[in-house]
Design a protein around this motif. Sequence first.
Motif, mmCIF file in Angstrom:
data_model
loop_
_atom_site.group_PDB
_atom_site.id
_atom_site.type_symbol
_atom_site.label_atom_id
_atom_site.label_comp_id
_atom_site.label_asym_id
_atom_site.label_seq_id
_atom_site.Cartn_x
_atom_site.Cartn_y
_atom_site.Cartn_z
ATOM 1 N N LEU A 69 4.791 -5.642 -3.915
ATOM 2 C CA LEU A 69 5.875 -5.889 -4.860
ATOM 3 C C LEU A 69 7.071 -5.040 -4.456
ATOM 4 C CD1 LEU A 69 3.920 -5.825 -8.245
ATOM 5 C CD2 LEU A 69 4.994 -7.806 -7.172
ATOM 6 N N PRO A 70 8.293 -5.530 -4.681
ATOM 7 C CA PRO A 70 9.455 -4.697 -4.378
ATOM 8 C C PRO A 70 9.540 -3.534 -5.357
ATOM 9 C CG PRO A 70 10.139 -6.685 -5.508
ATOM 10 C CD PRO A 70 8.665 -6.826 -5.242
ATOM 11 N N LYS A 71 10.377 -2.564 -5.034
ATOM 12 C CA LYS A 71 10.565 -1.409 -5.916
ATOM 13 C C LYS A 71 11.380 -1.849 -7.131
ATOM 14 C CE LYS A 71 10.091 2.324 -2.657
ATOM 15 N NZ LYS A 71 8.921 2.959 -3.176
ATOM 16 N N ILE A 72 10.705 -1.887 -8.272
ATOM 17 C CA ILE A 72 11.339 -2.169 -9.557
ATOM 18 C C ILE A 72 10.904 -1.047 -10.492
ATOM 19 C CG2 ILE A 72 11.583 -4.676 -9.280
ATOM 20 C CD1 ILE A 72 8.981 -5.045 -10.780
ATOM 21 N N GLY A 73 11.414 -1.017 -11.670
ATOM 22 C CA GLY A 73 11.057 0.040 -12.604
ATOM 23 C C GLY A 73 9.570 0.070 -12.920
ATOM 24 N N ALA A 74 9.095 1.247 -13.300
ATOM 25 C CA ALA A 74 7.682 1.425 -13.625
ATOM 26 C C ALA A 74 7.222 0.517 -14.769
ATOM 27 C CB ALA A 74 7.384 2.883 -13.944
ATOM 28 N N PRO A 75 8.012 0.345 -15.843
ATOM 29 C CA PRO A 75 7.559 -0.551 -16.909
ATOM 30 C C PRO A 75 7.378 -2.000 -16.424
ATOM 31 C CG PRO A 75 9.302 0.860 -17.728
ATOM 32 C CD PRO A 75 9.236 1.065 -16.236
#
Length: 64
Positions: A8-14
Amino acid sequence: MTTPPDTLPKIGAPATRALHGAGYTTLRQLAGVPRSELAKLHGMGPKALGILQAALEEHNLGLG
């Protein structure tokens, strides 16, 4: 920057937790999933959806 289809790409933790909770662990699994379905996940916002769409488009894929 190309995101491999097996991560998965880097997105927010939530947003990442929301995807994992829904059973999505790779970018490839998101191809064809309706954007509206992902938007319903708690923690998934417009910024994360945009990042996911852009990462999919790098592989000639997209959200449904």
